[in-house]
Design a protein around this motif. Structure first.
Motif, PDB file in Angstrom:
ATOM      1  N   SER A 168       0.850  -1.187   0.000  1.00  0.00           N
ATOM      2  CA  SER A 168       0.000   0.000   0.000  1.00  0.00           C
ATOM      3  C   SER A 168       0.882   1.231   0.000  1.00  0.00           C
ATOM      4  CB  SER A 168      -0.910  -0.009   1.226  1.00  0.00           C
ATOM      5  OG  SER A 168      -0.124   0.059   2.395  1.00  0.00           O
ATOM      6  N   SER A 169       0.276   2.355  -0.299  1.00  0.00           N
ATOM      7  CA  SER A 169       1.080   3.576  -0.331  1.00  0.00           C
ATOM      8  C   SER A 169       0.167   4.779  -0.175  1.00  0.00           C
ATOM      9  CB  SER A 169       1.884   3.623  -1.628  1.00  0.00           C
ATOM     10  OG  SER A 169       2.996   4.470  -1.484  1.00  0.00           O
ATOM     11  N   ALA A 170       0.433   5.811  -0.945  1.00  0.00           N
ATOM     12  CA  ALA A 170      -0.303   7.063  -0.770  1.00  0.00           C
ATOM     13  C   ALA A 170      -1.682   7.000  -1.396  1.00  0.00           C
ATOM     14  CB  ALA A 170       0.483   8.213  -1.395  1.00  0.00           C
ATOM     15  N   MET A 171      -2.638   7.619  -0.767  1.00  0.00           N
ATOM     16  CA  MET A 171      -3.897   7.992  -1.409  1.00  0.00           C
ATOM     17  C   MET A 171      -4.519   9.102  -0.582  1.00  0.00           C
ATOM     18  SD  MET A 171      -7.324   5.839  -2.319  1.00  0.00           S
ATOM     19  CE  MET A 171      -8.644   6.646  -3.226  1.00  0.00           C
ATOM     20  N   ARG A 172      -4.831  10.168  -1.196  1.00  0.00           N
ATOM     21  CA  ARG A 172      -5.546  11.312  -0.650  1.00  0.00           C
ATOM     22  C   ARG A 172      -5.643  11.332   0.878  1.00  0.00           C
ATOM     23  NH1 ARG A 172     -10.180  12.908  -4.817  1.00  0.00           N
ATOM     24  NH2 ARG A 172      -9.218  14.876  -4.357  1.00  0.00           N
ATOM     25  N   GLY A 173      -4.665  11.958   1.521  1.00  0.00           N
ATOM     26  CA  GLY A 173      -4.688  12.087   2.978  1.00  0.00           C
ATOM     27  C   GLY A 173      -4.397  10.789   3.688  1.00  0.00           C
ATOM     28  N   PHE A 174      -3.569   9.937   3.066  1.00  0.00           N
ATOM     29  CA  PHE A 174      -3.291   8.644   3.693  1.00  0.00           C
ATOM     30  C   PHE A 174      -2.700   8.858   5.084  1.00  0.00           C
ATOM     31  CE2 PHE A 174       1.406   7.907   2.865  1.00  0.00           C
ATOM     32  CZ  PHE A 174       1.640   9.109   2.235  1.00  0.00           C
ATOM     33  N   GLY A 175      -3.093   7.961   6.001  1.00  0.00           N
ATOM     34  CA  GLY A 175      -2.662   8.089   7.392  1.00  0.00           C
ATOM     35  C   GLY A 175      -3.642   8.876   8.232  1.00  0.00           C
ATOM     36  N   VAL A 176      -4.393   9.784   7.626  1.00  0.00           N
ATOM     37  CA  VAL A 176      -5.334  10.580   8.426  1.00  0.00           C
ATOM     38  C   VAL A 176      -6.794  10.418   7.996  1.00  0.00           C
ATOM     39  CG1 VAL A 176      -3.585  12.284   8.992  1.00  0.00           C
ATOM     40  CG2 VAL A 176      -5.075  12.694   7.057  1.00  0.00           C
ATOM     41  N   THR A 177      -7.035  10.018   6.762  1.00  0.00           N
ATOM     42  CA  THR A 177      -8.425   9.966   6.285  1.00  0.00           C
ATOM     43  C   THR A 177      -9.216   8.891   7.013  1.00  0.00           C
ATOM     44  OG1 THR A 177      -7.549  10.623   4.149  1.00  0.00           O
ATOM     45  CG2 THR A 177      -9.829   9.884   4.198  1.00  0.00           C
ATOM     46  N   ILE A 178      -8.641   7.696   7.118  1.00  0.00           N
ATOM     47  CA  ILE A 178      -9.331   6.609   7.812  1.00  0.00           C
ATOM     48  C   ILE A 178      -9.353   6.914   9.315  1.00  0.00           C
ATOM     49  CG2 ILE A 178      -9.341   4.120   8.241  1.00  0.00           C
ATOM     50  CD1 ILE A 178      -9.945   4.917   5.324  1.00  0.00           C
ATOM     51  N   ALA A 179      -8.271   7.543   9.806  1.00  0.00           N
ATOM     52  CA  ALA A 179      -8.249   7.965  11.212  1.00  0.00           C
ATOM     53  C   ALA A 179      -9.426   8.900  11.489  1.00  0.00           C
ATOM     54  CB  ALA A 179      -6.923   8.659  11.524  1.00  0.00           C
ATOM     55  N   ASP A 180      -9.649   9.849  10.591  1.00  0.00           N
ATOM     56  CA  ASP A 180     -10.761  10.794  10.763  1.00  0.00           C
ATOM     57  C   ASP A 180     -12.107  10.080  10.745  1.00  0.00           C
ATOM     58  OD1 ASP A 180      -9.673  13.305  11.193  1.00  0.00           O
ATOM     59  OD2 ASP A 180      -9.284  13.619   9.063  1.00  0.00           O
ATOM     60  N   PHE A 181     -12.244   9.120   9.836  1.00  0.00           N
ATOM     61  CA  PHE A 181     -13.482   8.332   9.797  1.00  0.00           C
ATOM     62  C   PHE A 181     -13.724   7.691  11.156  1.00  0.00           C
ATOM     63  CE2 PHE A 181     -14.779   3.864   9.656  1.00  0.00           C
ATOM     64  CZ  PHE A 181     -16.129   4.025   9.402  1.00  0.00           C
ATOM     65  N   ALA A 182     -12.691   7.015  11.659  1.00  0.00           N
ATOM     66  CA  ALA A 182     -12.853   6.280  12.923  1.00  0.00           C
ATOM     67  C   ALA A 182     -13.158   7.235  14.070  1.00  0.00           C
ATOM     68  CB  ALA A 182     -11.585   5.471  13.211  1.00  0.00           C
ATOM     69  N   LEU A 183     -12.394   8.337  14.150  1.00  0.00           N
ATOM     70  CA  LEU A 183     -12.567   9.159  15.348  1.00  0.00           C
ATOM     71  C   LEU A 183     -13.835   9.999  15.284  1.00  0.00           C
ATOM     72  CD1 LEU A 183     -11.461  12.399  15.291  1.00  0.00           C
ATOM     73  CD2 LEU A 183      -9.316  11.205  14.915  1.00  0.00           C
ATOM     74  N   GLU A 184     -14.320  10.329  14.092  1.00  0.00           N
ATOM     75  CA  GLU A 184     -15.584  11.078  14.038  1.00  0.00           C
ATOM     76  C   GLU A 184     -16.789  10.151  14.277  1.00  0.00           C
ATOM     77  OE1 GLU A 184     -15.794  14.195  14.321  1.00  0.00           O
ATOM     78  OE2 GLU A 184     -13.673  14.609  13.976  1.00  0.00           O
ATOM     79  N   VAL A 185     -16.690   8.899  13.842  1.00  0.00           N
ATOM     80  CA  VAL A 185     -17.750   7.938  14.208  1.00  0.00           C
ATOM     81  C   VAL A 185     -17.737   7.746  15.729  1.00  0.00           C
ATOM     82  CG1 VAL A 185     -18.552   5.548  13.991  1.00  0.00           C
ATOM     83  CG2 VAL A 185     -17.742   6.779  11.968  1.00  0.00           C
ATOM     84  N   GLN A 186     -16.527   7.655  16.281  1.00  0.00           N
ATOM     85  CA  GLN A 186     -16.381   7.534  17.729  1.00  0.00           C
ATOM     86  C   GLN A 186     -17.001   8.746  18.434  1.00  0.00           C
ATOM     87  OE1 GLN A 186     -15.039   4.961  19.383  1.00  0.00           O
ATOM     88  NE2 GLN A 186     -14.344   5.730  21.369  1.00  0.00           N
ATOM     89  N   MET A 187     -16.798   9.953  17.887  1.00  0.00           N
ATOM     90  CA  MET A 187     -17.375  11.167  18.496  1.00  0.00           C
ATOM     91  C   MET A 187     -18.899  11.063  18.540  1.00  0.00           C
ATOM     92  SD  MET A 187     -14.889  13.187  19.497  1.00  0.00           S
ATOM     93  CE  MET A 187     -15.500  14.877  19.648  1.00  0.00           C
ATOM     94  N   ASP A 188     -19.498  10.594  17.451  1.00  0.00           N
ATOM     95  CA  ASP A 188     -20.961  10.435  17.427  1.00  0.00           C
ATOM     96  C   ASP A 188     -21.407   9.434  18.495  1.00  0.00           C
ATOM     97  OD1 ASP A 188     -21.220  12.247  15.397  1.00  0.00           O
ATOM     98  OD2 ASP A 188     -21.605  10.771  13.810  1.00  0.00           O
ATOM     99  N   LYS A 189     -20.661   8.346  18.612  1.00  0.00           N
ATOM    100  CA  LYS A 189     -21.036   7.319  19.601  1.00  0.00           C
ATOM    101  C   LYS A 189     -20.914   7.856  21.022  1.00  0.00           C
ATOM    102  CE  LYS A 189     -19.970   3.224  16.848  1.00  0.00           C
ATOM    103  NZ  LYS A 189     -19.091   2.058  16.693  1.00  0.00           N
ATOM    104  N   LEU A 190     -19.869   8.645  21.270  1.00  0.00           N
ATOM    105  CA  LEU A 190     -19.672   9.231  22.597  1.00  0.00           C
ATOM    106  C   LEU A 190     -20.818  10.180  22.935  1.00  0.00           C
ATOM    107  CD1 LEU A 190     -15.838   9.995  22.430  1.00  0.00           C
ATOM    108  CD2 LEU A 190     -16.920   8.363  23.980  1.00  0.00           C
ATOM    109  N   ALA A 191     -21.215  11.004  21.944  1.00  0.00           N
ATOM    110  CA  ALA A 191     -22.308  11.951  22.178  1.00  0.00           C
ATOM    111  C   ALA A 191     -23.587  11.198  22.513  1.00  0.00           C
ATOM    112  CB  ALA A 191     -22.506  12.824  20.932  1.00  0.00           C
ATOM    113  N   ARG A 192     -23.828  10.127  21.782  1.00  0.00           N
ATOM    114  CA  ARG A 192     -25.024   9.321  22.017  1.00  0.00           C
ATOM    115  C   ARG A 192     -24.982   8.702  23.425  1.00  0.00           C
ATOM    116  NH1 ARG A 192     -24.785   5.701  17.436  1.00  0.00           N
ATOM    117  NH2 ARG A 192     -24.616   7.605  16.195  1.00  0.00           N
TER     118      ARG A 192
END
Lengths: 160, 455
Positions: free
Chosen positions: B370-394
Motif C-alpha cells: 500500500s502507499s499514498a492515497m488522498r490524505g493517507f494516514g489521516v483519512t481513515i483515522a478521521d473516519f474512525a474518530l468522528e464515528v467515535q465522536m458520534d457514539k460518545l455523544a449518544r
C-alpha cells in the motif's frame, strides 16, 4: 503480417494507411493517423476515454477494429474546433470547470456531441445516460453534466 | 463568490487579488481540444514494449526461472531478470531516512505478494511481449502467507520481509510510533463513562483513468529522457539514480501531466526498469500498466484497524483517549511507515484532550504493497474518530454537534504531540455549518470563539 489498407475521413480530411489486421481503431488513430486525442484508459471498453464518432454514431475506438472503418467518417475531439474557434461544448467545458486532469475530456466531449446531434435539447437524465459509459475520476460528474446542458442551451440560442 | 467578513474580520486585509475571483485553469484549453500531451501521446521509432511477468503467489520461494521458450518467441528482443539490475534492492523514501531498503525491482529468491514483478520481457510489439511473457516458466515453492495484521504480529507468524526481521516497521521510537501526553489511566479512572470501539477499513484503489506508465528514449552519450506520469518526480529521479547507479544528470525526467493520480502514482515502479531496458537495448521503451495491473498491482490506500478508547464526562468533556492503530503496508514499506506516523499525530483530532496515549504500527503482510492515497494516514483515522465522536455523544445523551463544540481545540491549547494550537477555526466552521445545515445548537456555542475560552 499482411497489411490491410484503410481509407477514412478523419475530421474532414481524407486519410489512408496500411495497418496490421486486428489493429483497433484507437491504436490506428493514435499510432498511425497521429491523432492522440482519443485516450486508452482500459483497452477493454469500460472507461469511455477512447470514445469517437464513426458515421454519426458514438463508438468505443478500443473495441472497434480499424479495418471495419474503411470509408467511414471519423470524428474526434482534436477536430472539433473549426478554424481555431472553440465548439460550444469546448467553451462550456472551459467555463464550467468540467475538466480537471483532462484524460477523460476528449471522450466525454465526443459522447456529449453525439447526444446533442441526436437530442438538441436534452434533459438532465438524457445527459446522465449519454455519459454513463464515460468514467471521470476527478470532477464528480456534476460540472460535466452542467457544461453539456449549458452547451445545449447556447446551441439552441444560436439557432433561434 | 461571496467572501464573508463576520469571522476574523480584524485579521483580514482586503487586498486580495486572486481569492474571490474565478480563474480559468491554465491547462484546460488543451484538455478540451485534445492537445494536452500525456506521456503515452508521444511515440518513437523502434519502440519496444515492456511486459512484466508477475508472481501468481502471495508468498513463494523462486526455485528457478526458465526463459528459453520466451526468448525464442518472435519479436522478443531481451528479457531482464534481477541479475540485470545494478542496484536491485531499494526503498522509495530512503533519502528521507525511511529504511532499510526492503524491495527488489525484480524479484530475487522470493516473492512476497501476488503480483510482484519477477521478469521483464521486451518485444517489438505489445502483443509479442504479452505472448512471450506467458511463456516464461517460473518454478515456485509456495510458502505460508499472512493477510491479517494482527495475525502477522503474533509469534510464529510467517515472516513477510527478511529485510525488516519482524512483521512491523521499527521506528526510532520502537515497534510503534508513540504519542504520550498526560496520564491516560488517571483520565479513565476519573471519567463518568469509558467507550472502546474498533474500526476496520479495506484497501482502496485510486483508479485513475490513465494507468501508470512511462516511455523512455535514449538520447545518446548514455543519457535518457523518461516521459512519465509520476506524481513524485524527485522520488522517481533519486530512486532511478540509485537503482541504475547512474548520476542524476544523465536522467531527464519529463512529467507534470497525469491523467489522475490521487496518490496512486507516487511509487517508483515503472521508470527505473524502463530506463534500464532502454539502456541495455539502445531502443526506446514503453512500460504502461494494463487496466488490470492498475487495479491489482499499483499500490492502494492501506487497510487499517483502529481501536479507540475514550473517557468522557457527563458534561461532554473527553478526558482521556487511547488509540492503537495498525496500518497494513502489505509486503513492502513504500510510503506506509510515513502514513502510520501521520496517524499518530492525528488521533486526538481537532479536539483538546488532556490525556492522550497513541501507538501506531506499520505492519507487513503478504498483501499488495500500500502507499499514498488522498490524505493517507489521516483519512481513515478521521473516519474512525468522528464515528467515535458520534457514539460518545449518544452515550451521554448529547447533541453530536454541541459535543464537538465542547471539545474543539482553541488557539493556545497544547496538542498531544506538543505543538501549540495556532490559527484554529473549527468553532467558526461549525457555527457556519450549523446554520447551513439547519442543525441549530445552543446560543452559548454560537458565541464561542477559537481565539479565547469563555470565562
Amino acid at each position: 503480417m499482411a497489411k490491410v489498407p484503410v481509407q477514412l475521413t478523419l475530421n474532414g480530411t481524407e486519410r489512408a494507411e496500411f495497418i496490421d489486421g486486428g489493429l483497433t481503431l484507437l491504436n490506428a488513430l493514435r499510432d498511425r493517423f497521429g491523432d492522440t486525442s482519443p485516450k486508452g484508459g482500459c483497452h477493454q471498453g469500460t472507461c469511455g476515454a477512447c470514445s469517437v464518432i464513426v458515421d454519426g454514431d458514438l463508438k468505443l475506438s478500443c473495441l472497434t477494429l480499424a479495418e471495419t472503418c474503411n470509408g467511414a467518417h471519423v470524428e474526434t475531439t482534436a477536430g472539433l474546433a473549426a478554424d481555431g474557434i472553440q465548439h460550444p461544448l469546448q467553451r462550456a467545458f472551459l467555463d464550467g470547470f468540467a475538466a480537471q486532469c483532462g484524460f477523460c475530456t476528449p471522450g466525454m466531449i465526443m459522447a456529449a456531441k453525439a447526444l446533442l446531434a441526436r437530442v438538441p435539447n436534452p434533459s438532465r437524465d438524457d445527459v446522465v445516460e449519454a455519459i454513463s459509459g464515460n468514467i471521470c475520476r476527478c470532477t464528480g460528474y456534476e460540472p460535466i453534466i452542467q457544461a453539456i446542458l449549458s452547451a445545449a442551451r447556447s446551441n439552441s440560442q444560436n439557432a433561434a | 463568490m461571496e467572501l464573508r467578513k463576520n469571522y476574523f474580520a480584524d485579521e483580514r486585509k482586503d487586498d486580495l487579488n486572486e481569492i474571490g475571483h474565478s480563474l480559468q485553469r491554465s491547462d484546460v484549453p488543451n484538455h478540451v481540444t485534445g492537445r494536452t500531451a500525456f506521456f503515452a501521446d508521444r511515440t518513437f521509432p523502434n519502440l519496444l514494449h515492456l511486459k512484466m511477468v508477475r508472481s501468481p503467489h502471495h508468498h513463494a520461494r523462486i526455485r528457478s526461472i526458465d526463459l528459453s521458450e520466451a526468448e525464442r518467441h518472435p519479436g522478443v528482443v531481451r528479457i531482464l531478470t534481477s541479475k540485470d539490475v545494478p542496484q536491485n534492492l531499494y526503498t522509495i523514501l530512503i533519502l528521507i531516512q525511511v529504511g532499510p531498503p526492503d524491495e527488489h525491482v525484480l524479484a530475487e529468491g522470493k516473492v512476497r505478494w501476488k503480483g510482484e514483478a519477477v521478469v521483464a520481457v521486451l518485444a517489438d510489439s505489445e502483443r509479442a511481449a504479452n505472448e512471450a511473457a506467458a511463456k516464461v516458466k517460473v518454478d515456485y515453492e509456495v510458502l505460508p502467507a499472512v493477510f491479517d495484521m494482527l495475525e502477522a504480529l503474533k509469534p510464529g507468524a510467517p515472516l513477510v520481509n527478511e529485510h525488516h526481521g519482524q512483521n512491523y516497521y521499527r521506528y526510532d521510537s520502537g515497534a510503534s510510533r508513540k504519542v504520550r501526553f498526560g496520564d491516560v489511566e488517571k483520565g479513565f479512572a476519573e471519567a463518568d463513562f469509558v467507550l472502546e470501539e474498533t474500526y476496520h477499513s479495506s484497501p482502496i484503489e485510486q483508479a485513475p483513468t490513465e494507468t501508470t506508465g512511462c516511455i523512455v528514449a535514449p538520447e545518446g552519450n548514455d543519457r535518457f529522457t523518461c516521459y512519465t506520469n509520476t506524481q513524485a518526480m524527485f522520488f522517481t529521479l533519486d530512486n532511478a539514480s540509485i537503482i541504475l547507479q547512474m548520476p542524476g544528470h544523465k536522467l531527464h525526467m519529463v512529467g507534470g501531466t497525469a491523467g489522475g493520480g490521487f496518490g496512486g502514482k507516487v511509487d517508483v515502479t515503472v521508470e527505473p526498469i524502463a530506463i534500464l531496458a532502454a539502456r541495455l537495448t539502445g531502443r526506446p521503451v514503453s512500460f504502461i500498466y494494463s487496466r488490470e495491473e492498475e487495479m491489482q498491482i499499483s499500490s492502494p490506500r492501506a487497510a487499517e484497524t483502529i481501536t479507540i478508547k475514550d473517557g468522557v464526562m457527563k458534561d461532554g468533556r473527553i478526558v482521556a483517549r487511547q488509540v492503537t492503530g495498525y496500518t497494513d503496508a502489505g509486503a513492502y514499506s513504500r510510503h506506509s511507515p510515513y502514513g502510520a506516523q501521520k496517524g499518530a499525530a492525528h488521533y486526538p483530532g481537532p479536539y483538546t484532550i488532556p490525556n492522550v496515549w497513541v501507538d501506531t504500527w506499520c505492519v507487513y503482510t503478504n498483501r499488495t504493497p500500500s502507499s499514498a492515497m488522498r490524505g493517507f494516514g489521516v483519512t481513515i483515522a478521521d473516519f474512525a474518530l468522528e464515528v467515535q465522536m458520534d457514539k460518545l455523544a449518544r452515550l451521554i445523551g448529547m447533541d453530536p454537534l454541541e459535543f464537538r463544540f465542547i471539545n474543539a481545540y482553541r488557539d493556545g491549547d497544547m496538542k498531544a504531540h506538543r505543538q501549540p494550537t495556532e490559527g484554529a477555526a473549527l468553532i467558526e466552521c461549525m457555527q457556519e455549518a450549523s446554520i447551513a445545515a439547519g442543525w441549530p445548537v445552543a446560543e452559548r456555542f454560537m458565541k464561542m470563539s477559537s481565539k479565547r475560552r469563555e470565562a
